[in-house]
Design an enzyme around this catalytic site. Structure first.
Site, PDB file in Angstrom:
ATOM      1  N   LYS A  65      27.521  87.726 -10.956  1.00  0.00           N
ATOM      2  CA  LYS A  65      26.160  87.189 -10.819  1.00  0.00           C
ATOM      3  C   LYS A  65      25.581  86.865 -12.195  1.00  0.00           C
ATOM      4  CE  LYS A  65      25.267  89.380  -6.419  1.00  0.00           C
ATOM      5  NZ  LYS A  65      24.922  90.592  -5.688  1.00  0.00           N
ATOM      6  N   GLN A 109      21.208  95.696  -6.254  1.00  0.00           N
ATOM      7  CA  GLN A 109      22.567  95.633  -5.716  1.00  0.00           C
ATOM      8  C   GLN A 109      22.803  96.777  -4.727  1.00  0.00           C
ATOM      9  OE1 GLN A 109      24.987  93.184  -6.401  1.00  0.00           O
ATOM     10  NE2 GLN A 109      26.077  94.206  -4.747  1.00  0.00           N
ATOM     11  N   ASP A 132      16.976  87.818  -2.421  1.00  0.00           N
ATOM     12  CA  ASP A 132      17.988  88.184  -1.433  1.00  0.00           C
ATOM     13  C   ASP A 132      17.473  87.933  -0.014  1.00  0.00           C
ATOM     14  OD1 ASP A 132      20.495  88.905  -2.185  1.00  0.00           O
ATOM     15  OD2 ASP A 132      20.054  91.039  -2.471  1.00  0.00           O
TER      16      ASP A 132
END
Ligand code: NDP
Length: 303
Positions: A65, A109, A132
């Site tokens: 990422k 995460q 997200d």
């Protein structure tokens, strides 16, 4: 119109949807829009990634990422914390990122260490920075069909399906899986595209028969090779979200070699849906930056 280079017709086999190349194309579109936006607002869009603990797979994901974020000309901020960090301290960190005017997107995460309540942590994220698309506010906006940030992996599925098939309205989509992360938002996003949607899960009866009715089959169960070739309607578009680590390496939920002889389009694993997830994350960060600055951009996911 010529096909994009990531849609690859093959003799006697399903057209391959190369997610790695597709993600490269989307990253390039994000980079172009990000450069234009940066010059207007005087700073680059910024994604903050929080990683708690030592999960090796999470470290690989975060490294990818960060690399892709920087390559697209966005700023990446990384916050690594030990596995024994208190949940309250993680929430304080997220709140400080919410308050930081230079941070546009926040990603925590998953998975978090067992002593933490992941839902409580996610709900701390400002929905304007929820790249997200996992907060209750983002999920609610998806249900309402109102403006908001959509979950990355299912958005990548819809984008690829549209690139491969063109107009998907009215097609029957079967989604195997009903998780908050993939299955449910995938179903809602395909519904938003005027598809007819069936959600299947571990209690679905006659799953193979249900799958055989799909024009687009999204496999997101996390069961290696579960979808067999004779579950697939000839010519269907098969999007394999599953990532399963086996002795034979990384495999999807679809028995690929037999299925590519039946399907019309298919995504491989690895190199299919996986790379798209980060591409959409970057697109969401760009969108969040533009929205926060009150600027309009060409949505890279809309094209
Ligand atoms: P979850 O375990 O949260 O959900 C799995 C879903 O599949 C559940 O709804 C479950 O049903 C259903 N399911 C499990 N077994 C079966 C079965 N035998 N028949 C029918 N349905 C079944 O997983 P996620 O949604 O988080 O992820 C799914 C897969 O996608 C995983 O392999 C994951 O690694 C991968 N993934 C890939 C990403 C990418 O970037 N490509 C990103 C995120 C996930 P029930 O609800 O009834 O238990």
């Amino acid at each position: 119109m010529p096909l994009p280079d990531f849609i690859q017709p093959r003799d006697g086999l399903a057209t391959l949807i190369d997610g790695k190349r597709a993600a490269g194309a989307l990253d390039a579109a994000v980079a172009a829009q990000a450069a234009a936006l940066s010059s207007r607002i005087g700073r680059k869009p910024c994604l903050a990634v929080v990683l708690v603990g030592d999960d090796p797979a999470s470290h690989v994901y975060v490294r990818n990422k960060v690399r892709r974020t920087e390559a697209a000309g966005l700023i990446s901020q990384e916050f690594r914390r030990p596995a024994d960090m208190a949940e309250a301290d993680l929430i304080t960190l997220v709140e400080s990122l919410n308050a930081d005017p230079d941070v546009d997107g926040i990603l925590v995460q998953m998975p978090l260490p067992g002593h933490m309540d992941a839902r409580r942590v996610v709900e701390t994220i400002d929905p304007a920075k929820d790249v997200d698309g996992l907060t209750a506010v983002s999920a609610g906006r998806l249900v309402l069909g109102s403006h908001g940030l959509r979950p990355c992996t299912p958005s990548g599925c819809v984008w690829l399906a549209k690139k491969a098939l063109g107009d998907i309205s009215g097609l029957h989509v079967v989604v195997i899986g009903r998780s908050i992360l993939v299955g449910k938002p995938a179903a809602l996003l395909f519904l938003e595209q005027n598809c007819t949607v069936t959600i299947a899960h571990s209690r679905t009866r006659d799953l193979a028969d249900v799958c055989r009715t799909a024009d687009i089959l999204v496999a997101a169960a996390g069961r290696a090779g579960m979808v067999e070739a004779d579950w697939i309607k000839p010519g269907a578009c098969v999007l394999d979200v599953g990532i399963n680590r086996t002795d034979a390496g990384l495999v999807g939920d679809v028995a690929f070699e037999a299925s590519e002889k039946i399907a019309g389009h298919i995504t491989p694993v690895p190199g299919g849906i996986g790379p798209m997830t980060i591409a959409v994350l970057l697109a969401n960060t760009l969108k969040a930056a533009a929205t926060r600055a009150g600027e309009k951009i060409l949505d890279p996911l809309a094209g």
